[in-house]
Motif scaffolding. Sequence first.
Motif, PDB file in Angstrom:
ATOM      1  N   GLY A 194      -7.975  -8.103  -5.834  1.00 13.85           N
ATOM      2  CA  GLY A 194      -7.373  -6.953  -5.186  1.00 13.85           C
ATOM      3  C   GLY A 194      -6.986  -7.280  -3.760  1.00 13.85           C
ATOM      4  N   GLU A 203     -12.096   6.277  -5.936  1.00 12.15           N
ATOM      5  CA  GLU A 203     -11.574   4.940  -5.669  1.00 12.15           C
ATOM      6  C   GLU A 203     -11.778   4.035  -6.883  1.00 12.15           C
ATOM      7  OE1 GLU A 203     -13.390   3.540  -2.144  1.00 12.15           O
ATOM      8  OE2 GLU A 203     -12.671   5.197  -0.891  1.00 12.15           O
ATOM      9  N   GLN A 252       0.841  -1.183   0.000  1.00 16.32           N
ATOM     10  CA  GLN A 252       0.000   0.000   0.000  1.00 16.32           C
ATOM     11  C   GLN A 252       0.887   1.247   0.000  1.00 16.32           C
ATOM     12  OE1 GLN A 252      -3.308   0.126  -0.106  1.00 16.32           O
ATOM     13  NE2 GLN A 252      -3.898  -1.993   0.269  1.00 16.32           N
ATOM     14  N   ASN A 258      -7.016   2.841  -3.919  1.00 20.32           N
ATOM     15  CA  ASN A 258      -7.801   2.060  -2.963  1.00 20.32           C
ATOM     16  C   ASN A 258      -8.770   2.926  -2.170  1.00 20.32           C
ATOM     17  OD1 ASN A 258      -6.301  -0.156  -3.760  1.00 20.32           O
ATOM     18  ND2 ASN A 258      -4.846   0.028  -2.088  1.00 20.32           N
ATOM     19  N   LYS A 259      -8.288   4.106  -1.753  1.00 17.80           N
ATOM     20  CA  LYS A 259      -9.124   4.959  -0.915  1.00 17.80           C
ATOM     21  C   LYS A 259      -8.653   6.395  -1.022  1.00 17.80           C
ATOM     22  CE  LYS A 259     -10.929   5.386   3.803  1.00 17.80           C
ATOM     23  NZ  LYS A 259     -12.324   5.283   3.331  1.00 17.80           N
TER      24      LYS A 259
END
Length: 385
Positions: A366, A73, A55, A260-261
Amino acid sequence: MTSSTSTPRRLTGRTAFKLALLVAVVALCLVWGGMAILHRLSHVSAQDARVMANQVTVSSRLSGWVTDFSIIEGDRLERGDTVAKLYSEPDEQKLATLQASVEAMQARLDHQEARLALANRQFQGGLNIANQQLAASKAAEQAAQARLEQARSDYSRSDELLKQHSVSQQQRDRDYYTLEAAQAEAHQASQEVAVNQAQADNAHLGFLNGVQAPLPNPEVLRFQRDVARKELAQAKAKLNQERLRIADLQVPSPSAGVVNKTLIDQGEYVGAGQPILMMHDPDKLWVEARIKETDISELRLDQPVAIAVDAFPDESFSGHITNIGRAATSQFALLPDPNPSGNFTKITQRLPVRIAFDKGPIDLIGPGMMVNVDIDVSGAGPRHG
């Protein structure tokens, strides 16, 4: 009285079918059970494995108002893509001011360079004149010395001849006055050489005589030029620093990946180092399985692994072991149990094992997805190292 004989009862077709079906079912159960036992002996499985990824948290190096942020996202980013833009109008104006300052410093340096070049030519011209005058005075001195020697010789000869009454007194007196004039001329020529020599020496120091000198000495101009160069370098450094600041007001993506966010919205004020979004590289996924410590001795690097992703049960994935952990995951819990009471219940610990994907539609999955792994340990050799 009639006699009766007993005959064996023949199985009907339905009964025979049921019996054959029962035998088949029992045989299948035995085969399935045998295969299950064989699979358990040759494989190590885990049902709580997860898809993992590195990440990456993207942050801003500077503080400011977010004027442009439209990423959502799931968006895919390439390395260098602009993630967000911060308010930059004051910095753009400062950049224009610094650019003008650099241009002014460059013009000043060019002016100093031109003055220095002209002063060098002026200096060289005055030096040449001084050297020519010195050379001319030395030539005149040599000529005067030659005339002096000739006059001295003529006087000596006429003086001797006068003693012998071979020339007149008037001739001897003329030779005498000629000698006196030659001595004066030679002395004057010598003085001119000394003066011109001093002028030539001064010319090397920049003190020019008889030459129009509108510019200062080249040494002074050279010093002024060096000062202008340093001022220009300083102005360029400030300009480059402001360019870097403006570049930092546009937050780039550090690598290619999928968002992702998102952690901010357009219009927010973010601080330096504040996270903006989180992303991962979809081409660099792996599976982390937590294997019981009682099974870890069966594992070796590069052992093949069958992977089943819960989200895509109809897809087939495979991989191999790339790393076997040596510390139980419980050691890194936020609240480890120190067992202060002295009571002890032995619990089988689990160790992390990393598995790399080899085959399968990896673009469908994912990080965070649950998977089942089945590690083939049938070919496990002796442990090395």
